[in-house]
Scaffold this active site. Structure first.
Site, PDB file in Angstrom:
ATOM      1  N   GLY B  23       0.844  -1.196   0.000  1.00 40.25           N
ATOM      2  CA  GLY B  23       0.000   0.000   0.000  1.00 40.25           C
ATOM      3  C   GLY B  23       0.879   1.246   0.000  1.00 40.25           C
ATOM      4  N   PHE B  24       0.327   2.357   0.433  1.00 40.89           N
ATOM      5  CA  PHE B  24       1.098   3.599   0.397  1.00 40.89           C
ATOM      6  C   PHE B  24       2.354   3.506   1.254  1.00 40.89           C
ATOM      7  CE2 PHE B  24      -3.080   5.342  -0.893  1.00 40.89           C
ATOM      8  CZ  PHE B  24      -2.684   5.908  -2.083  1.00 40.89           C
ATOM      9  N   GLY B  25       2.240   2.944   2.479  1.00 42.75           N
ATOM     10  CA  GLY B  25       3.390   2.859   3.364  1.00 42.75           C
ATOM     11  C   GLY B  25       4.496   2.006   2.766  1.00 42.75           C
ATOM     12  N   GLU B 180     -17.801  10.800   0.456  1.00 47.39           N
ATOM     13  CA  GLU B 180     -17.511  10.674  -0.975  1.00 47.39           C
ATOM     14  C   GLU B 180     -18.435   9.669  -1.650  1.00 47.39           C
ATOM     15  OE1 GLU B 180     -12.834  12.070  -0.870  1.00 47.39           O
ATOM     16  OE2 GLU B 180     -13.283   9.949  -0.688  1.00 47.39           O
ATOM     17  N   ASP B 317      -1.505   2.637   8.431  1.00 46.80           N
ATOM     18  CA  ASP B 317      -2.700   2.453   9.265  1.00 46.80           C
ATOM     19  C   ASP B 317      -2.498   1.475  10.421  1.00 46.80           C
ATOM     20  OD1 ASP B 317      -3.886   4.088   7.445  1.00 46.80           O
ATOM     21  OD2 ASP B 317      -5.404   2.662   6.755  1.00 46.80           O
ATOM     22  N   ALA B 333      -3.821   8.367   3.624  1.00 49.64           N
ATOM     23  CA  ALA B 333      -2.689   8.082   2.744  1.00 49.64           C
ATOM     24  C   ALA B 333      -1.451   8.932   3.049  1.00 49.64           C
ATOM     25  CB  ALA B 333      -3.120   8.251   1.285  1.00 49.64           C
TER      26      ALA B 333
END
Lengths: 443, 443
Positions: B23-25, B180, B317, B333
């Site tokens: 993921g982002f991390g 959203e 997270d 994020a």
């Protein structure tokens, strides 16, 4: 509680046309009937029209499903006389003139059946587990999953023999779908995946295309078959003609070539060999006395009606109508489109009390693509291959892509891919995918 | 037979960094370590990086899965010191310093764990069947399927009460995802689907957003919450704050607002309420003695290491690290990206024998989008809403979309959608989808 969708009967209400199937045949019929003085209901199991000629691009990671499909409601929304109905036909009442869905009936005055065909294993239906075919979006995602998983597994494998098995991909059947699939898979393995693995070299993969007849694209002219075979060879595809698959188990195929029998170890097998008409043919046989051919197609009158039932018309892959050469017309998109248009016009003329000429197929040519700048084209008056044929192929496919947005998207994606050998849509997805550890850890 | 991927131990071989999670991390850590003097293995269960902030667009038919995901191998192929491994971690051997996968071990000198979070039902896990959450591509496709099926069923329904139930959509939780999702769903129902049905008017759908706290976007400043609520109201979303869901069955929710209890009939319920850290937190607790917070996040040292295990770092997270306000940093994020970068730099400095300052989060602002030209932005020094915030949102999301191709595709699609209210990716798909009639008819 569900409802019958069309208006009630009565000679003063508009003629009710029901179209079953939203593929090329059904969609082109519906568009032709749009905003005319008939009341149209298009019934499809799915909520989208699928541009099947590009399905192999989804299977090989070049395109996403949404790029080759458009919601039927969106495509037809400007036609106020057309109702789109997502539903599955299970039977037909020819006497009461009602199409029976799993959850309701739809009465008709004229019925166009265009339910197409699906792949077929010649009585070896258990082969499907080993060698999936390519007819639906879900089929394409399953192929994509198997292809990409094979590379992942090979990257982890230390046994060289097992690794080579994992890197062996067999495509059974060298008609247009098989040839396009083999070409795209060769590009994926030999170019797009380059530098992405650390323990395997994807360009060492074996892509083997099997064909029972004596040449690839057997329905094309022999010189185009030769050209296609040369283009496949340049991409590193091994073509084996006159070769039949006689047995299939996980990781092992049994092949026969003349009297010779051999075994071939292959981790991934893709099926592009057999076709059979959809099950609506059997319903028509039982309920309307239609005669079916060996492939389950309905033998229709020259005006595409079912013998004895002028109110029932069949268009596309489900219809068996002979062309000028006495052979049944091929199961390709242009035939389905032209037949869809024809059935719509026939109905409109009938409503006006006018007669129609028999259906005549205008063959504007055949095209098959092999990799990123090779294709073969047969336009009847001229045959050619190579880059020019590839451009012709791109042009035709872009023109016929149904949604305007899809056309731009797919074209820009191809332009980008052409220069970069990129294939970006390479996700391995599954329905209801869940991580294993969470399953173990959760109460 | 599978292999351990990294090189053998020994002080002369390069420092082995294993990153769990793409993921982002994990991805930002990997990129920072790319082509440096360490040997990196990135392990992920999936073969792609997912741009989660746009997942709600897939759920509402605006984007296709392939457009918000990029194969990890492709993103990282230019870094020769990085090996990507598709595999699932099931345990950890902290003594031997090995990450245990379902099918092999991966030894490490430093380990970065960035496995993120998933949705959570506060002990009511059976609610998941009624109200799916939104964490994976598969979740988004399931939401899309339910939303589109509800309109199809409503079109067929004759009972007015039942029809209104089918056209009632409830989103539980008004954090950024819920807001959203509600905005996109309202656009879909009130604009994109206009003129597509004949028996229902999709703009009569009820979109209800429930929030247990006293305002939407409770983690934002109150004036932005008010602005978001006004934008939602303009799109026709009914916002109900201070409202808890106390029970959930198919088609019926039980709500409590203060002392008042009521029942709400809704055909589709989407879950955007709870989050819980991934199961690797529990593994770290058992094997490395880590302390977990209520949400299952690992309470880390100021340098993101696990207490007592400086060789194990946690990013994103899964980490619980308090910000300057004493509250744990939010699960967004930018925090994951910055923590991924930090862990990579910490390891590089350690290998060079240098020390590091504690991690400090630089909050560059928060953004949430509501529909097609409204958003709210909080950049710390300035807060604003409306069209300008929407442009900022578009810009930031395009900038961070990982694959270059995806960026162009998504941007051109948005530009097109903006002018046309189009949402083209509206396919109802299922794994192993097969027509019913064929199943009935086949031997």
């Amino acid at each position: 509680m569900t409802q019958a969708i069309s208006a009630g009967p009565g000679s003063l209400s508009p003629h009710r046309v029901v179209i079953l199937g939203g593929g090329f045949g059904g969609l082109y019929a519906a568009k032709e009937l749009g905003n005319r003085r008939v009341q149209v209901t298009l019934v499809d199991k799915r909520n989208f029209h699928l541009f099947q000629p590009l399905l192999y691009q989804v299977a090989t990671g070049g395109l996403s499903p949404g790029e080759i499909a458009s919601p039927l409601r969106t495509v037809l929304k400007r036609f106020e006389n057309i109702t789109v109905l997502q539903g599955e036909a299970v039977d037909l009442d020819v006497k009461e003139r009602k199409l029976i869905l799993a959850d309701g009936d739809v009465p008709y005055d004229s019925l166009i059946i265009a339910t197409g065909a699906s792949h077929h294993y010649f009585g070896r239906e258990h082969w499907e587990d080993v060698a999936p075919g390519l007819k639906t979006i879900e089929d394409a995602l399953e192929m994509r999953r198997r292809i990409l998983r094979a590379f992942e597994a090979a990257e982890r494998e230390t046994d060289p023999a097992r690794r080579q098995t994992l890197l062996t991909f067999v495509i059974v059947g060298a008609g247009p779908t098989g040839v396009e699939l083999a070409g795209a898979l060769a590009e994926l393995a030999h170019f797009s995946l380059r530098h992405e693995y650390r323990h395997i070299d994807p360009s060492q993969s074996s892509i083997i295309l099997l064909e029972g007849m004596e040449r690839v694209l057997p329905s094309y002219a022999p010189d185009l078959s030769a050209e296609a075979e040369a283009a496949l060879a340049r991409l590193g595809v091994v073509v084996r003609t006159n070769t039949m698959v006689t047995d299939m188990e996980e990781d092992v195929l049994t092949l026969r070539r003349g009297d010779q029998v051999e075994q071939l170890a292959a981790g991934t097998v893709l099926w592009a060999a057999g076709m059979k008409a959809s099950a609506m043919g059997q319903v028509l046989a039982q309920r309307a006395g239609a005669e079916l051919d060996k492939m389950g197609r309905v033998i229709v009158e020259p005006d595409l009606t079912v013998p004895g039932h002028p109110e029932i018309l069949v268009a596309g892959d489900l219809a068996n109508l002979s062309g000028r050469d006495g052979q049944p017309l091929p199961g390709v998109a242009p035939v389905a489109m032209q037949q869809g248009l024809y059935t719509a016009r026939l109905i409109l003329r009938r409503v006006q009390g006018r007669s129609s000429l028999p259906f005549r197929y205008r063959n504007r040519g055949s095209l098959a693509v092999i990799g990123r700048h090779a294709a073969v084209a047969d336009l009847g008056f001229v045959r050619f291959g190579g880059f020019l044929a590839w451009l012709a192929w791109i042009f035709v496919h872009i023109m016929y892509l149904v949604g305007f947005e899809n056309r731009i998207l797919v074209f820009s994606k191809w332009a980008y891919d052409y220069f970069t050998h990129n294939r970006g849509a390479r996700l391995i997805t599954e329905e209801n995918w869940r991580p294993q550890l969470s399953r173990l850890m959760q109460p």
